[in-house]
Enzyme design. Structure first.
Site, PDB file in Angstrom:
ATOM      1  N   ASN A 231       0.826  -1.210   0.000  1.00  0.00           N
ATOM      2  CA  ASN A 231       0.000   0.000   0.000  1.00  0.00           C
ATOM      3  C   ASN A 231       0.860   1.260   0.000  1.00  0.00           C
ATOM      4  O   ASN A 231       0.564   2.236  -0.716  1.00  0.00           O
ATOM      5  CB  ASN A 231      -0.930   0.010   1.220  1.00  0.00           C
ATOM      6  CG  ASN A 231      -2.187  -0.810   0.997  1.00  0.00           C
ATOM      7  OD1 ASN A 231      -2.638  -0.980  -0.136  1.00  0.00           O
ATOM      8  ND2 ASN A 231      -2.748  -1.343   2.067  1.00  0.00           N
ATOM      9  N   GLU A 266      -6.184  -7.397   5.424  1.00  0.00           N
ATOM     10  CA  GLU A 266      -5.650  -8.388   4.491  1.00  0.00           C
ATOM     11  C   GLU A 266      -5.796  -9.809   5.013  1.00  0.00           C
ATOM     12  O   GLU A 266      -5.175 -10.739   4.488  1.00  0.00           O
ATOM     13  CB  GLU A 266      -4.166  -8.091   4.203  1.00  0.00           C
ATOM     14  CG  GLU A 266      -3.210  -8.303   5.366  1.00  0.00           C
ATOM     15  CD  GLU A 266      -3.086  -7.083   6.262  1.00  0.00           C
ATOM     16  OE1 GLU A 266      -2.038  -6.963   6.930  1.00  0.00           O
ATOM     17  OE2 GLU A 266      -4.013  -6.255   6.286  1.00  0.00           O
TER      18      GLU A 266
END
Length: 356
Positions: A231, A266
């Site tokens: 990210n 996640e």
């Protein structure tokens, strides 16, 4: 009793409720008639009404205790209603309460039997009406009312029946729209909007409360390695693409009957309907290898070529023991996943019931 949602979107549940209510009302009517006839004319005269009342009570209890709609019971009540209308007209003439029963019958038929069966039911009603008008009973009607009874009354029945068909057709269309809307709502409530897999709420819907026993199930917690770095380096859009990529790879390797849930961020929870540790290890190893060997193809930048983003996944597994709950099993699978990360990531750690 059926839930309100089932009654709204399930035609059989609606018919079952209507049949129960109608049979209850008919039972009460026969009870009142039995009492009045017994008081006025004596017990022997009330016996036929009492027999009919006992029959309707039996059918009411039978349908009430059934979990599904019974077309046989519905037709028994429907034919009994036709017989009641004939009975009242035969003994009271057209100036009694018989014509009221005939007016009610199209509505009763639509309420009790399925849409297709209403054609047959109301067809029998019209045949009954035709026979009544050709019977000597018709001569009992005063001359000034005869034309209205012969013309207006059948036309009124036909119009009422037509209105029932139109309303039932409209209701079925609305019912189909309600089913679609309900499914969309259920899907949005139980699925993750990004990846399309189930969420935590769906797990409770599938397996019960968190303290429900998990015996016979296996659990695995999957976590993308270094997802925060992805990210930070490529942006959250690429991170979202990677999560969807992981879901596709897991679905490719998960066995039939297994369910995948997004647990948060996640992390994903995989539930297998198996208590075989060897089978669980084979499945999780194949998922780990599939993720490691299948990079995500990133969109090409201007003037550049597509990039490949390789990632790995750490997996913790748990074979539930006979006394383990859903919540305990998930916690232990989560703990195994953290052990896999501490051991170097890109690996599978499984706890069996024998590990204590």
């Amino acid at each position: 009793m059926d839930s309100w949602e089932e009654i709204c979107i399930n035609d059989s549940a609606r018919l079952r409720l209507n049949l129960i209510l109608f049979s209850f009302v008919i039972t009460v009517v026969f009870l009142i008639m039995s009492i009045r006839t017994s008081v006025a004319l004596g017990l022997p005269s009330a016996l036929p009404t009492m027999v009919c009342g006992a029959t309707t009570l039996t059918l009411f209890l039978w349908q009430f205790n059934r979990r599904e709609y019974s077309a046989v019971i519905a037709w028994l009540f429907g034919l009994m209603s036709l017989a009641m209308a004939t009975f009242f007209i035969a003994f009271g003439g057209f100036d009694g309460t018989g014509h009221v029963w005939i007016c009610i019958l199209p509505i009763v038929g639509t309420m009790m039997v399925s849409f297709r069966h209403t054609f047959l039911y109301n067809g029998l009603l019209l045949v009954l009406l035709f026979c009544l008008f050709r019977s000597p009973l018709y001569n009992l009607i005063p001359a000034e009312y005869a034309p209205y009874m012969r013309v207006v009354f059948p036309i009124s029945i036909l119009i009422l029946t037509l209105c029932n068909y139109v309303s039932e057709f409209t209701r079925q269309r609305l019912q189909k729209q309600l089913i679609v809307m309900t499914e969309k709502f259920r899907n949005s409530a139980y699925t993750d909007p990004l990846t399309g897999v189930y969420n935590r709420r769906a797990l409770i819907a599938h397996f019960g409360e968190a303290d429900a026993l998990a015996h016979g199930l296996s659990f695995a917690m999957l976590d993308l390695d270094f997802f925060k770095k992805v990210n930070d380096t490529y942006g959250h859009e690429i991170g979202d693409m990677l999560l969807c990529h992981l879901v596709l790879l897991v679905k490719k390797r998960m066995p039939s009957g297994a369910q995948l849930y997004r647990w948060g961020g996640e992390e994903f929870l995989l539930v297998l309907k198996s208590g075989d540790m060897a089978h669980l290890r084979d499945v999780l190893d194949s998922i780990r290898k599939e993720v490691a060997e299948t990079p995500l193809v990133l969109p090409a930048q201007e003037g550049g070529s597509p990039m490949l983003l390789t990632t790995t996944v750490s997996i913790g597994g748990m074979v539930a023991a006979s006394q383990d709950s859903i919540e305990t099993s998930i916690s232990q699978a989560d703990a195994q996943m953290y052990l896999a990360k501490k051991a170097g990531r890109n690996r599978v750690m499984i706890k069996s019931p024998a590990d204590g």
